[in-house]
Design an enzyme around this catalytic site. Structure first.
Site, PDB file in Angstrom:
ATOM      1  N   SER A 135       0.856  -1.175   0.000  1.00 17.26           N
ATOM      2  CA  SER A 135       0.000   0.000   0.000  1.00 17.26           C
ATOM      3  C   SER A 135       0.898   1.233   0.000  1.00 17.26           C
ATOM      4  O   SER A 135       1.724   1.399   0.898  1.00 17.26           O
ATOM      5  CB  SER A 135      -0.895  -0.023   1.249  1.00 17.26           C
ATOM      6  OG  SER A 135      -1.700   1.131   1.304  1.00 17.26           O
ATOM      7  N   LYS A 161      -0.947  -0.906  -4.451  1.00 18.63           N
ATOM      8  CA  LYS A 161      -2.181  -0.185  -4.100  1.00 18.63           C
ATOM      9  C   LYS A 161      -1.814   1.264  -3.834  1.00 18.63           C
ATOM     10  O   LYS A 161      -0.932   1.543  -3.015  1.00 18.63           O
ATOM     11  CB  LYS A 161      -2.821  -0.828  -2.866  1.00 18.63           C
ATOM     12  CG  LYS A 161      -3.849   0.026  -2.127  1.00 18.63           C
ATOM     13  CD  LYS A 161      -4.613  -0.810  -1.116  1.00 18.63           C
ATOM     14  CE  LYS A 161      -4.757  -0.106   0.211  1.00 18.63           C
ATOM     15  NZ  LYS A 161      -5.513  -0.913   1.202  1.00 18.63           N
ATOM     16  N   LEU A 162      -2.494   2.174  -4.537  1.00 20.74           N
ATOM     17  CA  LEU A 162      -2.268   3.600  -4.322  1.00 20.74           C
ATOM     18  C   LEU A 162      -3.362   4.152  -3.437  1.00 20.74           C
ATOM     19  O   LEU A 162      -4.550   3.927  -3.686  1.00 20.74           O
ATOM     20  CB  LEU A 162      -2.288   4.353  -5.659  1.00 20.74           C
ATOM     21  CG  LEU A 162      -1.308   3.928  -6.750  1.00 20.74           C
ATOM     22  CD1 LEU A 162      -1.458   4.854  -7.964  1.00 20.74           C
ATOM     23  CD2 LEU A 162       0.128   3.940  -6.235  1.00 20.74           C
ATOM     24  N   LYS A 163      -2.973   4.888  -2.421  1.00 18.87           N
ATOM     25  CA  LYS A 163      -3.943   5.630  -1.634  1.00 18.87           C
ATOM     26  C   LYS A 163      -4.378   6.834  -2.461  1.00 18.87           C
ATOM     27  O   LYS A 163      -3.519   7.530  -3.042  1.00 18.87           O
ATOM     28  CB  LYS A 163      -3.299   6.094  -0.318  1.00 18.87           C
ATOM     29  CG  LYS A 163      -3.032   4.949   0.652  1.00 18.87           C
ATOM     30  CD  LYS A 163      -4.354   4.356   1.139  1.00 18.87           C
ATOM     31  CE  LYS A 163      -4.134   3.459   2.350  1.00 18.87           C
ATOM     32  NZ  LYS A 163      -5.433   2.941   2.860  1.00 18.87           N
ATOM     33  N   ASP A 188      -7.197   2.850  -3.069  1.00 16.32           N
ATOM     34  CA  ASP A 188      -7.961   2.852  -1.815  1.00 16.32           C
ATOM     35  C   ASP A 188      -8.239   4.297  -1.415  1.00 16.32           C
ATOM     36  O   ASP A 188      -7.312   5.087  -1.211  1.00 16.32           O
ATOM     37  CB  ASP A 188      -7.156   2.141  -0.721  1.00 16.32           C
ATOM     38  CG  ASP A 188      -7.917   2.019   0.595  1.00 16.32           C
ATOM     39  OD1 ASP A 188      -9.083   2.464   0.672  1.00 16.32           O
ATOM     40  OD2 ASP A 188      -7.340   1.477   1.557  1.00 16.32           O
ATOM     41  N   ASN A 190     -10.303   5.206   1.319  1.00 18.49           N
ATOM     42  CA  ASN A 190     -10.659   5.370   2.729  1.00 18.49           C
ATOM     43  C   ASN A 190     -11.827   6.351   2.908  1.00 18.49           C
ATOM     44  O   ASN A 190     -11.747   7.290   3.709  1.00 18.49           O
ATOM     45  CB  ASN A 190      -9.454   5.798   3.566  1.00 18.49           C
ATOM     46  CG  ASN A 190      -8.456   4.669   3.763  1.00 18.49           C
ATOM     47  OD1 ASN A 190      -7.347   4.706   3.220  1.00 18.49           O
ATOM     48  ND2 ASN A 190      -8.832   3.637   4.495  1.00 18.49           N
ATOM     49  N   GLU A 213     -11.176   0.575  -3.647  1.00 16.43           N
ATOM     50  CA  GLU A 213     -11.516   0.201  -2.279  1.00 16.43           C
ATOM     51  C   GLU A 213     -12.164   1.369  -1.541  1.00 16.43           C
ATOM     52  O   GLU A 213     -11.607   2.472  -1.522  1.00 16.43           O
ATOM     53  CB  GLU A 213     -10.216  -0.239  -1.590  1.00 16.43           C
ATOM     54  CG  GLU A 213     -10.332  -0.681  -0.143  1.00 16.43           C
ATOM     55  CD  GLU A 213      -8.971  -1.100   0.430  1.00 16.43           C
ATOM     56  OE1 GLU A 213      -8.006  -1.262  -0.352  1.00 16.43           O
ATOM     57  OE2 GLU A 213      -8.877  -1.242   1.650  1.00 16.43           O
ATOM     58  N   ASP A 238     -13.954  -2.113   2.498  1.00 18.45           N
ATOM     59  CA  ASP A 238     -13.076  -2.309   3.661  1.00 18.45           C
ATOM     60  C   ASP A 238     -13.867  -1.863   4.896  1.00 18.45           C
ATOM     61  O   ASP A 238     -14.514  -2.684   5.568  1.00 18.45           O
ATOM     62  CB  ASP A 238     -11.775  -1.499   3.443  1.00 18.45           C
ATOM     63  CG  ASP A 238     -10.855  -1.461   4.646  1.00 18.45           C
ATOM     64  OD1 ASP A 238     -11.193  -2.037   5.696  1.00 18.45           O
ATOM     65  OD2 ASP A 238      -9.761  -0.838   4.557  1.00 18.45           O
ATOM     66  N   LYS A 262     -10.082  -7.643   7.307  1.00 21.27           N
ATOM     67  CA  LYS A 262      -9.169  -7.278   8.396  1.00 21.27           C
ATOM     68  C   LYS A 262      -9.788  -7.830   9.676  1.00 21.27           C
ATOM     69  O   LYS A 262     -10.915  -7.458  10.033  1.00 21.27           O
ATOM     70  CB  LYS A 262      -9.056  -5.763   8.533  1.00 21.27           C
ATOM     71  CG  LYS A 262      -8.319  -5.056   7.401  1.00 21.27           C
ATOM     72  CD  LYS A 262      -8.389  -3.551   7.594  1.00 21.27           C
ATOM     73  CE  LYS A 262      -7.639  -2.813   6.491  1.00 21.27           C
ATOM     74  NZ  LYS A 262      -7.978  -1.358   6.487  1.00 21.27           N
ATOM     75  N   GLY A 290      -4.369  -4.671   5.753  1.00 21.64           N
ATOM     76  CA  GLY A 290      -3.308  -4.468   6.733  1.00 21.64           C
ATOM     77  C   GLY A 290      -3.535  -3.181   7.498  1.00 21.64           C
ATOM     78  O   GLY A 290      -4.206  -2.270   7.001  1.00 21.64           O
TER      79      GLY A 290
HETATM   80  C1  NPQ Z   1      -6.563   0.500   4.695  1.00 20.22           C
HETATM   81  N1  NPQ Z   1      -4.223   0.185   5.566  1.00 20.22           N
HETATM   82  O1  NPQ Z   1      -6.532  -0.466   3.969  1.00 20.22           O
HETATM   83  C2  NPQ Z   1      -5.519   0.735   5.814  1.00 20.22           C
HETATM   84  C3  NPQ Z   1      -5.592   2.111   6.280  1.00 20.22           C
HETATM   85  C4  NPQ Z   1      -4.737   2.519   7.416  1.00 20.22           C
HETATM   86  C5  NPQ Z   1      -2.133  -0.567   4.637  1.00 20.22           C
HETATM   87  O2  NPQ Z   1      -3.550   0.901   3.534  1.00 20.22           O
HETATM   88  C6  NPQ Z   1      -2.644   3.799  11.793  1.00 20.22           C
HETATM   89  C7  NPQ Z   1      -3.682   2.954  12.093  1.00 20.22           C
HETATM   90  C8  NPQ Z   1      -2.370   4.083  10.492  1.00 20.22           C
HETATM   91  C9  NPQ Z   1      -4.459   2.423  11.082  1.00 20.22           C
HETATM   92  C10 NPQ Z   1      -2.894   3.847   8.130  1.00 20.22           C
HETATM   93  C11 NPQ Z   1      -3.369   0.244   4.510  1.00 20.22           C
HETATM   94  C12 NPQ Z   1      -3.141   3.554   9.468  1.00 20.22           C
HETATM   95  C13 NPQ Z   1      -4.209   2.723   9.768  1.00 20.22           C
HETATM   96  C14 NPQ Z   1      -3.692   3.331   7.132  1.00 20.22           C
HETATM   97  C15 NPQ Z   1      -4.990   2.204   8.729  1.00 20.22           C
HETATM   98  O3  NPQ Z   1      -7.493   1.267   4.597  1.00 20.22           O
HETATM   99 MG    MG Z   2      -8.607   0.273   3.055  1.00 18.27          MG
END
Ligand code: NPQ
Ligand code: MG
Length: 372
Positions: A135, A161-163, A188, A190, A213, A238, A262, A290
């Site tokens: 990610s 995976k790009l945020k 992703d 969020n 995502e 997610d 998760k 993750g």
């Molecule tokens: C997701 N993870 O899939 C999460 C988001 C995420 C690897 O992209 C602290 C605690 C920092 C929880 C950063 C990935 C975080 C966190 C990203 C969750 O949406």
């Molecule tokens: Mg996510």
């Protein structure tokens, strides 16, 4: 099993590189660990909540508090404690899935170590290694993003995976496609978009992404179903998938074609397996998400990702993606784009007691018999 002792420990671990998402930038992780001790074995749990309630309502101080004041007393009152009894014993307390998951994980680890069974085998794993994705956080500029992606591809990651967020979506995706061709690529958000952004999100369609995502808020499952009819990129949920029932509902509503699993988000690895089972029954592919875990949580994720329905690479990156030094003596290393599934009892990793002491910021101990 009877618990002799429970330890709640807080650690602070710096990230090798800041991680920026639509909800904020993390420079380090403030993590709550649970250690349970029975007559037969020790067990470790890692709470995946962040320091602030930005990904979901949970956060480390809140999880610590709800465990101490509301969950541990219920756990310690269970007569013949076993991992499958943890969820039911804590069900009266609403919400707090990450706090509950950390307790269940510690009990499950202790139980499996006592019986000499690997977590992967207990869950029903069918693989000895799992393909690993990475990610990639929001960058300061497209050139810097391309440098980061190039580095991960050189290391052999099987999927990028790009945020994304409004203003950082079509351009970075186009740039990665132009530079790296048809690498397995997904994004992703969020929950950073609204249905009003559907036309903007449809501009991602030509890039043949594996999935997008969680573009919309966690509680907007119907909105995702509506969005699915307006874009071609497959939708993956997610934050919305908080249980096996939520997964069944989202699938039935047509809100997602793929599910990110998760354990922390759904209250533990046993419910995570039920999410996997529901998705498999519907023919919906899943992958393991993750939460920037240490080697403790990472070991459990890798075990989960070895189940048969996990047909896409997960955010199960190597330890060095996040940490200069991991908390376990067997850090996870990328080998041909995959991580090996631990085969030893329980989580199959050993916590590095010396390093743990160095990064600890607080410790609280509870007597298993009296509850304090
Ligand atoms: C997701 N993870 O899939 C999460 C988001 C995420 C690897 O992209 C602290 C605690 C920092 C929880 C950063 C990935 C975080 C966190 C990203 C969750 O949406
Ligand atoms: Mg996510």
């Amino acid at each position: 099993m009877k618990l002799r002792d429970v330890e709640l420990r807080r650690i602070r671990l710096p990230l090798v590189t800041p991680f920026r998402t639509s909800f904020g930038t993390e420079h380090s992780r403030d993590i709550l660990l649970v250690k349970v001790t029975s007559d037969e074995a020790e067990g470790w749990g890692e709470c995946v909540a962040g320091a602030e309630p930005l990904y979901s309502p949970e956060y480390s101080d809140g999880a610590h508090h709800v465990i101490r004041e509301h969950l541990l007393p219920r756990l310690l009152a269970v007569p013949d404690l076993a991992a499958h009894r943890v969820g039911p014993a804590l069900a009266a307390v609403k919400g707090h899935p990450m706090a509950k998951a950390a307790l269940e994980m510690a009990v499950l680890d202790a139980e499996l170590r006592a019986h000499g069974i690997a977590l992967a085998d207990h869950l029903g794993a069918v693989r000895e290694e799992v393909p690993s994705g990475v990610s990639v956080g929001i960058a300061d500029s497209v050139p810097r993003l391309l440098d980061a992606v190039a580095g991960y591809l050189e290391q052999g990651y099987a999927r990028i995976k790009l945020k994304i967020e409004p203003g950082w979506d079509v351009e970075p995706v186009r740039a990665v496609r132009e530079r790296f061709g048809d690498v397995p690529l997904q994004v992703d958000a969020n929950a950073a978009y609204t249905l009003g952004d559907a036309a903007r999100l449809a501009r991602l369609d030509p890039f043949e992404l594996l999935l997008i995502e969680q573009p919309l808020p966690a509680d907007d499952v119907r909105g995702h179903a509506e969005l699915a009819g307006r874009i071609r990129t497959p939708l993956c949920l997610d934050e919305s998938i908080t249980s096996a029932k939520a997964a069944a509902d989202a699938i039935s509503l047509g809100a997602c074609a793929i599910v990110n699993i998760k354990a922390g988000r759904v209250g533990g690895y046993l419910e995570a397996r039920r999410v996997h089972d529901v998705c498999a029954a519907h023919g919906v592919p899943v992958w393991c998400g993750g939460m920037l875990e240490t080697g403790i949580g990472r070991a459990a994720n890798v075990a989960l990702a070895a189940l048969p329905g996990f047909s896409l690479p997960g955010d199960t990156s190597a330890s060095d993606r996040y940490w200069r030094r991991d908390l376990v003596t067997e850090p996870f290393v990328l080998r041909n784009g995959a991580l090996r599934v631990p085969g030893g009892p329980g989580l199959g990793v050993t916590v590095d007691a010396g390093f743990l002491g160095e990064v600890t910021t607080a410790v609280e101990r509870f007597d298993g018999v009296r509850g304090t």
